[in-house]
Design an enzyme around this catalytic site. Structure first.
Site, PDB file in Angstrom:
ATOM      1  N   ASP A 288       0.866  -1.171   0.000  1.00  0.00           N
ATOM      2  CA  ASP A 288       0.000   0.000   0.000  1.00  0.00           C
ATOM      3  C   ASP A 288       0.911   1.232   0.000  1.00  0.00           C
ATOM      4  O   ASP A 288       2.128   1.149   0.198  1.00  0.00           O
ATOM      5  CB  ASP A 288      -0.973  -0.014   1.192  1.00  0.00           C
ATOM      6  CG  ASP A 288      -2.200   0.867   0.917  1.00  0.00           C
ATOM      7  OD1 ASP A 288      -2.128   1.745   0.030  1.00  0.00           O
ATOM      8  OD2 ASP A 288      -3.236   0.688   1.588  1.00  0.00           O
TER       9      ASP A 288
HETATM   10  C1  NOJ Z   1      -4.005   3.923   0.007  1.00  0.00           C
HETATM   11  C2  NOJ Z   1      -5.197   3.026   0.137  1.00  0.00           C
HETATM   12  O1  NOJ Z   1      -5.174   2.349   1.378  1.00  0.00           O
HETATM   13  C3  NOJ Z   1      -5.330   2.005  -0.973  1.00  0.00           C
HETATM   14  O2  NOJ Z   1      -6.580   1.389  -0.857  1.00  0.00           O
HETATM   15  C4  NOJ Z   1      -5.143   2.644  -2.310  1.00  0.00           C
HETATM   16  O3  NOJ Z   1      -5.318   1.699  -3.336  1.00  0.00           O
HETATM   17  C5  NOJ Z   1      -3.760   3.264  -2.353  1.00  0.00           C
HETATM   18  N1  NOJ Z   1      -3.640   4.286  -1.327  1.00  0.00           N
HETATM   19  C6  NOJ Z   1      -3.421   3.858  -3.715  1.00  0.00           C
HETATM   20  O4  NOJ Z   1      -4.108   5.018  -3.933  1.00  0.00           O
END
Ligand code: NOJ
Length: 722
Positions: A288
């Site tokens: 993430d």
């Molecule tokens: C953080 C989020 O937790 C995740 O769900 C998302 O896909 C990513 N950022 C990318 O934007």
């Protein structure tokens, strides 16, 4: 059958330098630069701290430019971008990768396509209320057709985090609290996104997230910890991820949270033992955003280098946005702290997906002409409308207030009734607010007689000239989604004040709720004549709500998340354990002194403009499971679609079991007075559980099978399993 590219992967990897290999693991988003001295993150902080105003922030952003780090790209130091969704930019950067890097390896473009790309469909929590796997797949297909036309190769979806706590803002991004529904929802999304063949230009890879158990974070506070028994993890949280892997999802995102003290990003037990070895996953694991670096804040890594070492050893292939691998992997390999074979495995995972997506054969999978002709096609909007209509849940309808007659004079109140931009809900980054239709516009379009007041001005006059008053209240799109947990989940004071004023006029009040989570609304429940749960419905929000209000559509949505009566009851969910003292009238039972035992609205609940009766429940043993049959009768005077829900209870086992577990559901459409038989199946396997030593145990013994239109209103039969 998936094609095997292992030979090509190996041959290509053998040509790569250490730097080029590490470059393949680097995913970055464009960063905004130019107009200010500080980083974008610092600028955001400055706005949130009040050091600069929103206007100053917007002004600075308006003059800023995107930095795509092109020099690094040319040097082979970038393997993937996140957050770019337009054909021109994608192709421009792809050309640099293909023509100007030494090996010409194409880039992988990832994007958060959560509920539609340009044609925004309902937020996942809303769409889950349709209980309709065919619909879920269709809307994912449309999202893929549009997103790939914009150059996207991979979406960071579906999110299949079972979520039982309404305070968590990200409850809006998944299919609610149930493990079976999340599994069915996730598998449909994977199929829809990926299509028949990943190499086709309109297919995109699915990245299931957030592995694992992000929905169980303590107290519903975003980014918080998860601490739970292995039995609970395996029974209640892991199955939806497994269902997505089985459906063929080609990427996985480890969750931000730790599980029992080990952050998922560096959790080898999760990413290697369970995901790869046990489940046979051979796709790409993408961290993430910034999650590798954040292992330092978790307190599990000394610094970014240590975090990089732990993450790659645990099986995190690609680094999203933290620059940890690009800064530290070389040193770690050269010092022998990480074997080059570990790096090679991660590189292979990246290359495999690029091969599977057909990027080596056709790195330019779209162009601006395809992009122009693909977005917002009339058939996409039609599907968005169908999805929105099926997502709406009618929570209350006293004295048949709804549906309204065509000639009804409407008094319409609340800013959300006319705010197009708010209709998308959280995570609609490729959307244009102008594409959405508000309720006010939808009434206008059908020539319905209405008067509108955003803030309640002229309330008495409008009320006196109207037959019904519609209060559009709830949450803004910023109040759910990531980093949007709420400690209180009641109506905002100004919304409640508006409803009270409308009630005081004596006219029937219909509340339309736009929100991304269950709301605790006992007062509204007691005072409004009707309540329509509309969630955040996307581009066709206004027409969908209008069609339900005026009866062009008979509402059929059913809740996939329990509505507590008070935030203090969270987490509240139907599949709880009984305890030794189940909540009841007596004082010494499991309950709160100041809140009811029962939720405000139960799981599976939702009204219709007709009614259904259940009879003749029959259960038969078949080879692999139970065959359940029930007769459903439409007892009202309208045709309608009923969601038949089948729950079980295991009254006694080696470990305590939930009071109810959803095991099957199906839909049946019935004309007025018509009766039909619904058939459902419960696999014996699905009745098993993990025993005290974590051994999977098939269930034998007495089983209660409940069937009905929601978890509370059911008929029951018992059967004995040998
Ligand atoms: C953080 C989020 O937790 C995740 O769900 C998302 O896909 C990513 N950022 C990318 O934007």
């Amino acid at each position: 059958m998936r094609k095997n590219y292992e030979k090509q992967i190996r041959e290509l990897r053998e040509k790569m330098t250490l730097e080029e290999k590490i470059g393949q693991l680097q995913q970055c988003g464009p960063s905004l630069v130019g107009a200010f001295e500080v980083s974008f993150e610092e600028l955001l902080d400055m706005m949130f701290d009040g050091r600069i105003s929103q206007e100053e922030f917007d002004k600075l952003m308006g003059t800023a430019e995107q930095d795509y780090r092109e020099e690094e790209l040319r040097a082979g130091k970038i393997g993937s971008y996140n957050g770019i969704g337009d054909a021109a930019t994608v192709n421009r950067l792809q050309k640099i990768a293909v023509e100007e890097t030494r090996l010409g390896i194409p880039l992988l473009f990832g994007y958060d396509v959560i509920h539609g790309f340009r044609t925004v469909t309902p937020i996942p929590l809303a769409e889950s209320c349709a209980w309709d796997p065919v619909l879920w797949e269709k809307t994912a297909r449309v999202a893929a057709e549009e997103a790939t036309a914009g150059g996207v190769h991979l979406t960071f979806a579906p999110m299949v985090d079972v979520a039982k706590d309404a305070r968590w803002g990200r409850i809006s991004e998944g299919a609610g609290e149930d493990v079976l529904l999340n599994s069915a929802y996730g598998a449909s999304k994977v199929k829809g996104f990926q299509g028949e063949d990943l190499a086709k230009e309109d297919s995109m890879a699915a990245c299931l997230k957030h592995f694992a158990a992000y929905g169980a974070i303590e107290a519903g506070r975003d980014y918080n910890r998860v601490d739970m028994s292995m039995q609970r993890l395996w029974e209640e949280y892991l199955p939806p991820y497994k269902a997505c892997v089985d459906a063929g999802a080609r990427a996985v995102m480890p969750a931000f949270n730790d599980i029992n003290g080990v952050p998922c990003t560096v959790n080898a037990r999760l990413l290697r033992d369970i995901l790869r070895k046990k489940w046979g996953f051979d796709g790409l694991v993408i961290s993430d955003s910034n999650a590798i670096a954040e292992c330092v804040s978790h307190g599990i890594a000394e610094d970014k280098k240590d975090a990089s070492r732990q993450a790659i050893l645990a099986g995190t292939d690609m680094d999203m946005s933290s620059d940890s691998y690009i800064e530290h992997l070389k040193e770690l390999i050269e010092s022998g702290e990480v074997a080059e074979s570990v790096l090679d495995e991660a590189v292979d995972d990246v290359l495999r997906l690029k091969f599977e997506l057909g990027l080596f054969e056709q790195p330019y999978q779209t162009d601006e002409a395809r992009e122009r002709r693909t977005m917002l096609k009339p058939e996409y909007r039609a599907l968005a409308l169908e999805a929105a209509e099926k997502s709406i849940v009618l929570l209350k309808n006293e004295n048949h207030t709804l549906p309204l007659k065509p000639e009804t004079r409407v008094g319409l109140f609340g800013t959300l009734a006319a705010d197009k931009g708010q209709m998308t809900g959280a995570w609609a980054i490729g959307a244009d607010p102008e594409d959405c239709v508000s309720i006010a516009e939808a009434l206008e379009a059908k020539g319905i007689s209405y008067q509108y007041s955003a803030d309640g001005a002229d309330l008495e006059k409008i009320a006196s000239e109207s037959d019904v008053l519609i209060a559009v209240v709830g949450e803004s799109k910023e109040e759910s989604g990531e980093a949007a947990s709420r400690a209180g989940i009641t109506l905002h004071p100004e919304h409640l004040a508006l409803v009270r004023k409308l009630n005081a006029t004596g006219k029937p009040v219909v509340a339309v709720l736009f929100n991304g989570r269950p709301l605790a609304i006992p007062e509204l429940d007691q005072t409004a004549s009707a309540i329509v749960e509309a969630w955040h419905l996307g581009a066709e929000a206004g027409p969908a709500v209008r069609n339900v209000l005026f009866g062009d559509v008979n509402p059929s949505g059913r809740l996939t998340t329990t509505f507590p009566a008070a935030a203090g009851q969270c987490p509240m969910y139907y599949a709880h354990m009984n305890t030794g003292r189940p909540g009841g009238k007596s004082k010494f039972t499991s309950k709160y002194l100041d809140a009811p035992v029962e939720p405000l609205y139960s799981f599976g609940y939702g009204l219709s403009y007709t009614a259904y009766a259940y009879e003749e429940l029959k259960i038969e043993k078949a080879e692999n499971g139970l065959r359940v049959r029930v007769t459903v009768r439409n007892t009202g005077d309208r045709s309608g679609e009923e969601t038949v829900q089948c729950y079980v209870q295991v009254p006694c086992a080696g470990r305590v079991r939930p009071v109810r577990e959803l095991k099957a559901f199906t839909k049946i459409t019935l004309e007025p007075g018509e009766a039909g038989q619904a058939a459902l199946e419960i696999a014996y396997d699905s009745l098993g559980y993990y025993d005290r030593e974590m051994n999977w145990t098939p269930y034998e013994g007495k089983l209660k099978v409940y069937v009905g239109g929601n978890v509370k209103d059911t008929i029951v039969e018992e059967i004995h399993l040998l």
